[in-house]
Structures are given as C-alpha cells and as structure tokens.
Design an enzyme around this catalytic site. Sequence first.
Site, short mmCIF file in Angstrom:
data_model
loop_
_atom_site.label_atom_id
_atom_site.label_comp_id
_atom_site.label_asym_id
_atom_site.label_seq_id
_atom_site.Cartn_x
_atom_site.Cartn_y
_atom_site.Cartn_z
N ASP A 1 1.00 -1.12 -0.22
CA ASP A 1 -0.28 0.27 -0.36
C ASP A 1 0.93 1.03 -0.58
O ASP A 1 2.34 1.22 0.22
CB ASP A 1 -0.94 -0.19 1.02
CG ASP A 1 -2.13 0.75 0.83
OD1 ASP A 1 -2.21 2.10 -0.16
OD2 ASP A 1 -3.26 0.86 1.64
C1 BGC Z 1 -4.65 3.55 -0.13
C2 BGC Z 1 -5.07 2.40 -1.17
C3 BGC Z 1 -5.35 3.78 -2.16
C4 BGC Z 1 -3.30 3.91 -2.36
C5 BGC Z 1 -2.88 4.97 -3.81
C6 BGC Z 1 -3.51 4.22 -0.02
O1 BGC Z 1 -3.46 5.06 0.88
O2 BGC Z 1 -4.76 2.84 1.08
O3 BGC Z 1 -5.84 1.61 -1.01
O4 BGC Z 1 -4.88 2.20 -3.21
O5 BGC Z 1 -3.20 4.78 -1.22
O6 BGC Z 1 -3.98 6.38 -3.52
#
Ligand code: BGC
Length: 754
Positions: free
Chosen positions: A233
């Site tokens: 993530d």
């Molecule tokens: C979120 C993800 C997301 C990523 C990119 C993160 O903060 O938890 O679900 O895909 O950011 O935006």
Amino acid sequence: MSHKLDVAKLVQDLTLEEKAGLCSGLDFWHTKAVERLGIPSVMVSDGPHGLRKQDENPDHMGVGESVQAIGFPTASAMACSFDRDLLFSVGEALGEECITEDLAVLLGPGINMKRSPICGRNFEYYSEDPLVAGELGAAFVNGVQQHGVGTSLKHFAANNQEWHRMSISAEIDERTLREIYLSAFETVVKKAQPWTVMCSYNRINGTYSSDNSWLLNDVLRDEWGFEGLVMTDWGAMNDRVTALKAGLDLEMPSSHGETDKQIVAAVKDGSLSEDVLDQAVTRILTLVDKYLVHKKESTYDKEIHHLLAKKTAEESAVLLKNDGILPLKKTQKVAFIGAFAETPRIQGGGSSHINCYRIESALDTANNVAYAQGFRTDIDETDPALLEEAIRTAKDAEVAVIFAGLPDAFESEGFDRQHLNMPDCQNELIDKICEVQPNTVVVLHSGSPVVMPWLPKVKAVLDMYLSGQASGGAAVRLLYGEVSPSGKLAESFPLRLEDNPSYLNFPGTRQEVKYQEGIFIGYRYYDKKKMEVLFPFGYGLSYTSFAYDHLQVNATEATDQDTILVSVDVTNTGQMAGAEIVQLYVQNPKGEEIRPEKELRKFAKVYLEPGETKTVTMELNDRAFSYYHIGIHDWYAESGEYQILIGASSRDIRLRQNIQITSTKEIPFIAGETTTCEDVELFAKDTAPLDHMLRISGFAENTNGVENDSMGAGTDELMHNMFSGTPLHSILSFSGEELTYEDIQETIRKLNEQ
Ligand code: BGC
C-alpha cells in the site's frame, strides 16, 4: 500468449542497480522504465469503483485533480446486489476505462471484512461475511482482467480500521485469521488470479504485512497458488530487504532511491540473495509484459457506462421498510425533501474518490415533485428557515420523500466514525416532517449502517448506500416501481454500536487491537447470542413476494469427500417482476469446537416474472462444513449432524434439511501431562496404556462405587467426573506409592506411539 518482453533475458541483462530500482515506484503512480533495454514505465491508479487517474504530472501526495470517469456504486452498495454477473459487468466496464486511459492496474477491489460498523472505510469494502466478499471480489477481478488490465486485491490483510492503520498490530488468533480475515482473499486468488495483491499498512501479530513471509510466501503463494506480484500500500514499506525476502516485490510510491540503495548494499554484502531480487524483478517485468501485450487504442461510451452505474445502483439498493406506501404512484403529489435529493451523496472520501463524469440527482429525474432542501450538509446544525420550508412543502404534499444520510465529513478513508448516528439536524428534520405528514419515506445515503430513531414513524426506508453517479435516477425508478428493489444487506445493522462484538476492542490502543471476539463477527455473533438487531444480515424487501419449496438435498449422509447438490424452487408469487437472493446457510452441529450457529455457504440471485418458478441448484463441498483446525493447520469438517438451511435472510429461514457428515480426516491425538483421562478415553485409539497405569495406581477403584463418604450425595457421579477431569500428571496425587513420575511419562509415550 505472445510476449513483448523477454523477461528471463532482461533479468540477466539488467544491472544490479537497475534491478533494485525496478522494485520501487518512479513517482506516485508509475513503475520505473529502463530505456536502454526497452522496458517502459506503466501506470497504476485507484480504484476500486471508478478511475482516479491523475493528470499527466502527478503530485507527490496523489491528491491533485483526476480525469473524469464513471462513479459506480461503492463496494458496500454493490455487495447488496449479491450478483456475481453484475460485479463482473462493472469490472469489465472499469477494465475498458483503464485500457482507454492507458492504465496497467486498477487498485482494487478492497475486500477487508467489516469487523466494526464504524470503520471509516467500510464503504469501500463488501461485507462482514467472507463468502460474499470473496465471491463478489472474484467476479469483479475477472471482469476487469478480462480486458487485459490488472487488479490489486487489497488490503492484505486485516486492515479493518483507519485508526493507526499504518502502524497498529492486529492481534488475531490463527483460526480467526483463516476463517474470517484471510478467507475472502483466498477465494479471489483461487478463482480470479488478480495480477497483483496490495499488502496492508498494519502489522499482524506484530509483523508488518510487507515483512510477513508467512503471509506472502507461505499462505498467499505456496498455499493458494498466487502467481502475480505483491505491492505495498502507498507508504506501507517497513524494512525493504526483509520485505523482499518475505515476497514483497514492488514498493509504492517512489522511495526516491533510498530503499533501492539498501537492496544493492544487501546483495553486495551477501545478506540478500540476488536470486530473491531476480524473482521480484521477474514478477514486475511479467506484469509490464502482460500490460504491453494487451495495450491498445480504445475508447468507451460514457453514457453506456452511466447506464450500467444506474442499473448497478438499482440492483444494489435495499428496501428496509415498506408499510405499503411504495411504490409511489405517478398521480400522487410528492415532495422531495433533503439536500441529497439535489446533490446526492454518492461516494466516500479518500483514495477512491472519483471526479464523476456526471451526476444524476433524484430531482434531475423526477417530474412534478416539489422540493425543499431541509438541511445543510456542511454543518450539523438545524437551519430554522430550511426546516420551516421543508415542513410546509411536506404538509402540502400527499407523500414526503426525505433524501437523508451521512455527509462527507462523517465517513471517509483516514478516520473511523465515532458513532452510528446520522447528523442531529437530519434526525430532527425527519421527526418534524413525520409530525405533519403521515406518509413519509426516507431514502438513505451512507456507506455503512446508521441507527434510525425515527424508524417507527416513517412508512418506508430505501437504503441506496453510496450508489454512484446515477444514484438519483436509480432512486426515482425504485421509488416509482419501475424496477422492484432486490438488494439485501451484506452486513448486519445493530440496534446500538455497543451491541457490536468488536465494541470492547475497537479501535484498540495506539499499539495494538485485539480481535478478542474471534470468529464471531457480524451475524455469527448476533445469532449465537440470539440478539435482536435493527436489520439482519441478508435482509431486504421487495415489491413482489417469493415462495420457497421443494428443497432437495441429494444425500442424507455424506463424507467430507462428497459433493452435495442442493436444489430449491423459488416462485414469484406477487404481481411484479423481481429478483430474489436465495441464501444457503449451514447450521453447525454441537461438536468439539466452538462454532457459529450457522454460516452462509452459498447464495444465488434469480430474476422471476410474476408467477414464474425457477429451480436454484447449489453445490456444497467439504469447506461448507469445515472450520479451521489449529491442531492440523487445515480445514476440518467434523463428523456430525448438520442442517442445510434455505433462507430469504439470516433471520428468515424458509426450509431446512438434516445431513449427516462423516469426516475422513484423522485428527492426530497427542497426549501430554495435562491431557485428561476423559480425553484419553474419547480420542486415544487404544486406552490400554492408561488402563494399565490406573490399575497399578488403584486410582480407578478409588473413584468407583464409594459410598457414604464425606463428599455426600451423588458421590458416584462426582467421583466419576473427578476421574474424567483428572490430568495425567495429577494421577500421581491420588495413587498409592506404586506409581512414579516415570510411569506417567511412559504412559504418555505409549499413548503417543499409537
Ligand atoms: C490506500 C490504498 C490506495 C493507495 C493509492 C492508500 O492510502 O490505502 O487503498 O490504493 O493509497 O491511492
């Protein structure tokens, strides 16, 4: 499949520095290119229910404007459709959009379990039940990937809250992890092979998901057969070198070269095998190759996708209450009240936020309705003028439809909700309208459950959840009966937040959150405790009615090796066409392990014209009867009498039939000093070693037929229980001098040799 890249050769030709570089992002959304070898950079974007593709120059926080795209209903809404085909179609549409926008991977779906109804991100997740999340998640992934675009199954694993999500340790026992928190991921991996999996930010039992070799190598890859790459993530990297060894391939977003240097240094000093790095690079290049193979010029028709978003919203809405007032008649004088009639709340905040191509409100769609705004959405304060106007408008009409729910500030990625309440100003408005208008309907907009203090006063409640850019059009079609509501809740609505099983341990301390309710989340808990809920899991009304009969199970006895076929006839007994969601639960026997009363094991959605009957057939295998046995670290369908239940909801079981399951798996019996005599009698293949020891010790006689001693009435039973409950090491205390500690050890050894 023909290839565009010769991955094996490229891995040989890349320098150590280039390989290390490929393992982290170029910027917020791109992988790195290696131009001298013809390796291009590819782009990934959120996800999950619409594209959030940032324009050409992404900022380093990923918060800039994104291109216009279609806002589909969020996951918590779509899950209520229980419709695999629909989820596949939404996936397909998103795949098409990704191809058009030149994206290699759509960052979704999010399939984490709804442990608490106030997790801020529940709107992005499907269900409290792993079967629902797994099945629908798999359909969605298959739909997207059909177009040669990857998905990123997230957030693996146990990201069930926003509070301290980047550091908290989710403390979860092995069985609970397997049965509840990993199971949906297992289903999606096995049924759909997502191109990528995104690891969660949090720790599980102390270890960051990015560093967790058990999670990524052992379970995800070796056990489930995952073939793609694992990415972090955004910002979820803990220790780069440990993570590579743990099976974490791509760090996102950019590390600005910092962690690339760590990889190079570790290979040079021998603490990281270059083979491990090569494997990660192979996975990354394989993804790039897949993207190149499928890349093509494409366009998509935004209006067609808008219509799909509308259909999805219609199929997903849940009619929670209807005292005969719905559907509305075109001839009725109707007032729409509430700001969400004009500007519907259609999505949640955070990384899934879409710059919608267009938004269709209820007011845009409905003809000849009066309107009053009623409340403000930017602040939870009653505006007397708006309230007055709303009361007047409602009074003048024959029916008042209030478009209410949670404003943006109540529900978003990044923080959890504090309670289950709707804004006070909206509750007050509904109360006041009910005082002047007996025919009041509430249309709800929220990504997760709310409490409804006004429920007895209103005649109907239609829950749209967060139903995407066509929300208003869908609501109007449902309200006027152009289509019958057919969604059912994919989560329980509790009466009070305090009733929720995670309540005492949510969101935990700053360091850790203990999942002490174990496997008992959602209906598994409310059913076991026989608790009242506001609305149960699987519940939802329709404008038509359905009869269930002719339940047939092809066996009354079976082993865990057999496939069991269950069929049931469902008939539309009402006047209107509609769809019904048929739910198959298995009621567990009283056995050795503590288990939920019943668990959803299959579901099917059938569309029926009035008077039409369809036979729904569902197939069960051993997993439908199993729990995760921590002794054998595997699924185990204990022998016993189970019941197959067919329900219209978890609390509306229409038909049932018994089935005797016999397990063919042996659970090894391992005796130890604390094993009781009863356990030996029940589970040892041969009790002779214990019998022998008891004879020499005289213990068996001491606990048999003693009369009139100081322990009083019921002595026989009491002594028997004492015997049964005595651990092997304690026999010493109740025996003559003939018995020694070595005799006990010898008995244990012999019992374990069997
Ligand atoms: C979120 C993800 C997301 C990523 C990119 C993160 O903060 O938890 O679900 O895909 O950011 O935006």
